[in-house]
Each structure stands twice: as C-alpha cells, then as structure tokens.
Design a protein around this motif. Sequence first.
Motif, PDB file in Angstrom:
ATOM      1  N   LEU A 150       0.813  -1.227   0.000  1.00 43.46           N
ATOM      2  CA  LEU A 150       0.000   0.000   0.000  1.00 43.46           C
ATOM      3  C   LEU A 150       0.843   1.271   0.000  1.00 43.46           C
ATOM      4  O   LEU A 150       0.400   2.304  -0.496  1.00 43.46           O
ATOM      5  N   ASP A 151       2.065   1.208   0.553  1.00 42.65           N
ATOM      6  CA  ASP A 151       2.888   2.426   0.605  1.00 42.65           C
ATOM      7  C   ASP A 151       3.351   2.879  -0.786  1.00 42.65           C
ATOM      8  O   ASP A 151       3.898   3.970  -0.927  1.00 42.65           O
ATOM      9  N   GLN A 152       3.113   2.064  -1.803  1.00 41.67           N
ATOM     10  CA  GLN A 152       3.441   2.475  -3.176  1.00 41.67           C
ATOM     11  C   GLN A 152       2.326   3.310  -3.806  1.00 41.67           C
ATOM     12  O   GLN A 152       2.447   3.757  -4.944  1.00 41.67           O
ATOM     13  N   PHE A 153       1.236   3.481  -3.045  1.00 44.72           N
ATOM     14  CA  PHE A 153       0.052   4.156  -3.587  1.00 44.72           C
ATOM     15  C   PHE A 153      -0.367   5.283  -2.652  1.00 44.72           C
ATOM     16  O   PHE A 153      -0.105   5.218  -1.446  1.00 44.72           O
ATOM     17  N   ASP A 154      -1.014   6.297  -3.228  1.00 46.69           N
ATOM     18  CA  ASP A 154      -1.408   7.438  -2.403  1.00 46.69           C
ATOM     19  C   ASP A 154      -2.747   7.172  -1.699  1.00 46.69           C
ATOM     20  O   ASP A 154      -3.275   6.058  -1.755  1.00 46.69           O
ATOM     21  N   ASP A 155      -3.261   8.213  -1.037  1.00 40.72           N
ATOM     22  CA  ASP A 155      -4.473   8.059  -0.240  1.00 40.72           C
ATOM     23  C   ASP A 155      -5.681   7.586  -1.041  1.00 40.72           C
ATOM     24  O   ASP A 155      -6.581   6.943  -0.500  1.00 40.72           O
TER      25      ASP A 155
END
Lengths: 236, 236
Positions: B222-227
């Motif tokens: 998930l940290d590869q993607f924004d909110d």
Amino acid sequence: MNVLIVHAHPEPQSFTTAMKDLAVQELSNAGHQVEVSDLYAMNFNPVASAADFGSRKNPDYLVYALEQRINYENQTIAPDIAAEIEKLVAADLVIFSFPLYWFSIPAILKGWIDRVLVSGLTYGGKRFYDQGGLKGKKALLSFTLGGREHMFGADAIHGEIETMLRPVLRGTLYYVGMDVLPPFIGYHVPYISPEARQQILEDYKQYLQNLDQLQPLEFPTLDQFDDKLYPKKGEH
Amino acid sequence: MNVLIVHAHPEPQSFTTAMKDLAVQELSNAGHQVEVSDLYAMNFNPVASAADFGSRKNPDYLVYALEQRINYENQTIAPDIAAEIEKLVAADLVIFSFPLYWFSIPAILKGWIDRVLVSGLTYGGKRFYDQGGLKGKKALLSFTLGGREHMFGADAIHGEIETMLRPVLRGTLYYVGMDVLPPFIGYHVPYISPEARQQILEDYKQYLQNLDQLQPLEFPTLDQFDDKLYPKKGEH
C-alpha cells in the motif's frame, strides 16, 4: 441470435440484476431470442460430484471429466446439467452477469462452469483454445464491482482487470473456443449516485447495440505450438 | 503452528486426497496442530446468500459484505460460517488442497472463500494487501492438474500458472494480508505412473519440511500508492 444470460446475484433488486434486465430488453427488442438462467432463483447446485451421473464408467473411483464425457454421450447426466447444456448449445452469445467476488465469479457461477462445460462437448484432447468445442459462439462477462476504475491497469494497485480475470476469460471461455468479447464493467457500484448508475445503464445499452463491432480479445492459437504443445521455434 | 487444511475433492480416494493426508501426517509429526475442513465430506454449502445472516442491517436489500461485517460482529452469522472462521482465526498456516478446475479452484472452495473470508475480520477500507486483516498468517495452494509442466511458463501455451491463479494468490489470499507461499503443484496427475505419483508425494514431503525457508510471493504494498490508491509519482 440466440442469447443465453447466466445471471448470479443473491439480491433480486440489485443493480447487477437491473443490468441483466436491460440486456434482456435490449436484445429482445433487437429481435434476438433471449434465455435467462438465473442461478439464485433456480437454486442451482454448484457442487460437482458423483451425484451428477446417472451411470458410471468407473463406479469405484470418480474421475469427474471422464464421467462427464461418458454421461453426456449416453444422456445420463443429471437433468439440471442437461437443461443448461441444451441452452448453451442453442446459444450464439452467452452473457455472464454477476457481481465480482474476490476478483472472480461467485461460487454459484463457478459451479455452473464446473458442471455444465462438460468434457467431450466443450473440449477434449487438442480441442481447446481456437479449436475448442464451442467455436463460433461469443461470450461476454458483464459485471459490477466495488473498486474504482483507476484501481485497475498496468500500474494500478490491482493490475489489469483482464489479468485478474484470466482464468475465466482465457482459461475457461476461450479454452472452449468461444470468441471472448471485452468485458462490460460497472465500477464502484455500491457507492455511486443513482445518476451514475443510470449512466452505466446507458453505456451498457450502447455496448449491447454495438456488439457486432466489438473485436474479441486476442489469445494464443494452437498453430503457434507443436504437437506436444511446446512453442514452435522462432515464434516466441 | 496451528495448521488449517481446507480440502475440496469429490473423490475420497483421489491422489489430491493422498497429498492432503500426507500433509496431515507430516505436519502432525513435526509437532504442529492440524485441523482439516474436508468440504465435500462436510457437505459444505458454497452459496453466499441472505440465509447466511441471523439478523439484518437492511432486511429489504442484501449487501452481502455489509451483512457479513455486522453479523460477524454480532455473532449472528450462520453457524457453519462461524465454525470455519474460528478455525481460520486460530490458524498460522492455511493450506488449500484441491484439483484445478478451469484454471481455478472448484466451486465448493470458491464458496468457502466467498462466505468465510468475511468483511470486517479479513479486510475493510484500507485494510487489504500488506495491511489485510489476516496479516501474519501464511497461505499455501497445494493442487493437482491434468496439464504438463511445460504447458505453463512465460512462453508456454497457458502462460504462467501464477498469472492464471492471480485472483486467488493476489486477489484473495494476499488481499487479506496473508503471506502467500509458492504453490505446490502435482502436474499431469490423471495420466502418470504410480512411481511418478510417489515422486510427487516425496517432493511434497520435502516441501512441507522446508516451509520455514520459503519466501512468500511478492506483490505491491500500500505504501506504493497514495491516499486515493493512485500510484505514487516516480515509483512506477
């Protein structure tokens, strides 16, 4: 055309059901014969088992695909399967209508595939992919999901939707020789406004009116592989 | 470790069943607690429906995932689902044991996933992939198929087996946060000699003895993607 719609949603008032109803109406208006298998309404049994066979080639050990082939040939396959096969054989286009569950089809629909796409009729030996038993028929997935459109694509969080659906698009529908049309997808359905839902229905109506213009998805063909199904030299 | 084996084969004498029995024996011998859900033997119901819920947030319109969450919280979910959830929650490793049907899992096993991996417990909102609700547990697919090994791979006729299995490996097991081990696969099983089958069992025994050494499959985090779950700039 004869159209078979295989529909699988547990809520009869669902938006997916509205999409199915629209397809029935549009395709009927266009002069096609439309048959619907509403799997939940039919209480369809999705579990492949020995009970599917009225006779047994080998009563002591179940090889499901073998018994499918023999029982289909001998007309001793379970009546609920025989009824679905009859609709399938008559169909020029099969539409699968469902909500995406776990990036795939609901179990009741998977069971329709497991039980109805019988060995012998739909595939066998080298009769698969472009040589599959249902060659000449078209297939379409028409489904709804909770995610947004930007969550699917080459760099997107879930990757390409066609890749998630590969076991159905390529491993099932193309495997039995069908021309697989690009899926029609209703995104983010549980969370959108009535107006946005109406727009999806409009888009689907357009889609159905242009079915003839759609190019099927492209997949490998058997002539790219040798007799033992190794890739032919120089082609890959 | 607590191990749950979810097994789905219609023939109790099948080779897939022998693989399951071997896993029970090997893992028990190694000091693990092993629980088996034999879905065919249990006559497990795979069909997600309103009947799964003892109470309803919205009695007039079924949103399956919503009612899963509420009914799980309120302990009003169907007893057969509750029993499977209890085994799942207790498990450190879940092995799914099945014959490949249509490049995927049999319907009865898909139904276990549809009904048992309840919203709230296993996922919800941003709780998916590496943040999924079953984080810390391991998952393993252990299955048999008819095809030969050379039919799978980048240039092979059916492409990579991991791609065919993406909706299960990534879209289901990794989605709920599990570490997904590389699948153990018995190829060409219906057609091979008893000696070749024995070799598969030997290989599986080795595989099970080295579970701790296996690296999970790699998937996006998930940290590869924004909110809003768009890919972060410069990372793709």
